[in-house]
Structures are given as C-alpha cells and as structure tokens.
Enzyme design. Structure first.
Site, PDB file in Angstrom:
ATOM      1  N   ILE A 193       0.892  -1.164   0.000  1.00  0.00           N
ATOM      2  CA  ILE A 193       0.000   0.000   0.000  1.00  0.00           C
ATOM      3  C   ILE A 193       0.928   1.211   0.000  1.00  0.00           C
ATOM      4  O   ILE A 193       1.621   1.472   0.984  1.00  0.00           O
ATOM      5  CB  ILE A 193      -0.957  -0.002   1.203  1.00  0.00           C
ATOM      6  N   PRO A 194       0.990   1.936  -1.116  1.00  0.00           N
ATOM      7  CA  PRO A 194       2.103   2.844  -1.424  1.00  0.00           C
ATOM      8  C   PRO A 194       2.127   4.204  -0.719  1.00  0.00           C
ATOM      9  O   PRO A 194       1.966   5.243  -1.354  1.00  0.00           O
ATOM     10  CB  PRO A 194       1.966   3.017  -2.928  1.00  0.00           C
ATOM     11  N   CYS A 195       2.416   4.215   0.569  1.00  0.00           N
ATOM     12  CA  CYS A 195       2.569   5.501   1.259  1.00  0.00           C
ATOM     13  C   CYS A 195       3.826   6.239   0.783  1.00  0.00           C
ATOM     14  O   CYS A 195       3.950   7.447   0.986  1.00  0.00           O
ATOM     15  CB  CYS A 195       2.578   5.312   2.776  1.00  0.00           C
ATOM     16  N   HIS A 196       4.734   5.521   0.112  1.00  0.00           N
ATOM     17  CA  HIS A 196       5.935   6.189  -0.420  1.00  0.00           C
ATOM     18  C   HIS A 196       5.573   7.176  -1.535  1.00  0.00           C
ATOM     19  O   HIS A 196       6.371   8.044  -1.860  1.00  0.00           O
ATOM     20  CB  HIS A 196       6.955   5.158  -0.918  1.00  0.00           C
TER      21      HIS A 196
END
Length: 199
Positions: A168-171
């Site tokens: 889950i791409p919080c980056h």
C-alpha cells in the site's frame, strides 16, 4: 587378534531436527486452528522485509529498521500470540514483491487484512491504494481526498503507521514542494521506491 568395529548412525544435526519439528508444527497448526499469523522475511533492494499474514490476508510489511522482533511482539499483542515462521504461506506475496522490484509488476493482487488500521488512519490507508504506480500526491491532496483538508499532519502520521508499506504505497505521498518527506523505512528507502517507479 580380534578388532571390534562399531558402526554408529550419524547423529542428526540439531538444527535439522529443530527444522523438521518446526515444519511439522506448521503443517499441523493451521488445520487445527492454531496458526493465526504466519510470517517470513525476504531480501529486497530496500533491505530485508518482514511479511506477516492472517487467514484474511497480508497484515504487515515491516522494514528491518523497524526491528522485526519488535514488530512480531506487537503483532502478538495486537492480533494473536499464535505466530509461526511459515514462509510457504507467504510465497505468493514474496513472488509479487520480487516482480515489483524487478519492474515486472505495477500493482499487487493479494488479499489484504487492514485490521491494524482504524478510523482516520484506515481512511488514509485505503486512499493510498488509489495512488497509481509512478504517481505522487501531496499530504495536503490526500487530506482533501479523505474529506479532512486541514488534517495534513494527521495524514503524515497515518502514512507513518501504514501497516503495509510498499504494497500500500505511502511512499507515493510527498511534500507539497515535491520533496520526498519522511518514511517508515527511512528516507533512502522512500527515494529508492520513487526512483524505481519513475525509471
């Protein structure tokens, strides 16, 4: 003159014995309802990642800088103490992550368990899944998207507590000026992920 020669079976290596016992435990734990969380580690370009899953799906991805033992202890308290190192249970996730890091995959097709995210943080984490590969949104944009435009700092906190970084791409959430900002895996890991997706 008689010489007695005794033949002894080789003593099994203690680590082999422990490994076999562990494998038997894993094999019997799940059908007996005794395995609530399976985990394994994988090597990646951003360091060793801990993967943990419940029967519902992948529940945690942790960077080595988070201290995997600490993460497992927290999982035991938050979910269940019935945690076992069961790599095969996470083979599909490991293969998809390998494909992602090799630039052969842009999305993940795995079951997700978001039981470690609640309330506002869960709203943020669910929105993160909508930020496409190679795309970026600012913390302010995420705050507006989840209906709380003034909650920019709270979005940062939610990203910092994302239980499933990378997957889950919080980056992909950056500062309004375009700089990367903070990241649970450290600034170098965030930069590496952003560069991987734009290269």
């Amino acid at each position: 003159m008689t010489i007695d020669i005794a033949f002894h079976a080789p003593v099994p290596d203690e680590s082999d014995t422990l490994r076999r016992l562990h494998d038997q435990l894993v094999a019997s734990a799940e059908p007996s309802g005794l395995l609530d969380v399976a985990y394994r580690t994988i090597d990646s370009p951003v360091g060793t990642l801990l993967l943990a899953a419940t029967p519902a799906g992948l529940v945690r991805v942790a960077f080595d800088v988070e201290d995997h033992d600490t993460v497992l202890n927290r999982l035991a308290k938050a979910l269940s103490p019935r945690i076992l190192h069961a790599p095969a249970k996470l083979d599909a996730v490991a293969h998809q992550l390998d494909d992602y890091f090799a630039k052969r995959r842009k999305t993940f097709d795995i079951a997700i368990d978001l039981s470690l995210a609640a309330g506002f943080r869960r709203s943020v984490v669910e929105h993160l899944r909508d930020i496409g590969y190679g795309q970026r949104e600012s913390y302010a944009q995420v705050a507006a998207a989840v209906g709380s435009p003034r909650a920019v700092r709270a979005v940062g906190t939610a990203c910092a507590h994302n239980p499933l970084p990378v997957v889950i791409p919080c980056h992909r959430v950056v500062r309004s000026d375009g700089t990367a900002g903070q990241y649970i895996g450290g600034p170098l890991a965030k930069t590496a992920l952003l560069e991987l997706e734009t290269a």
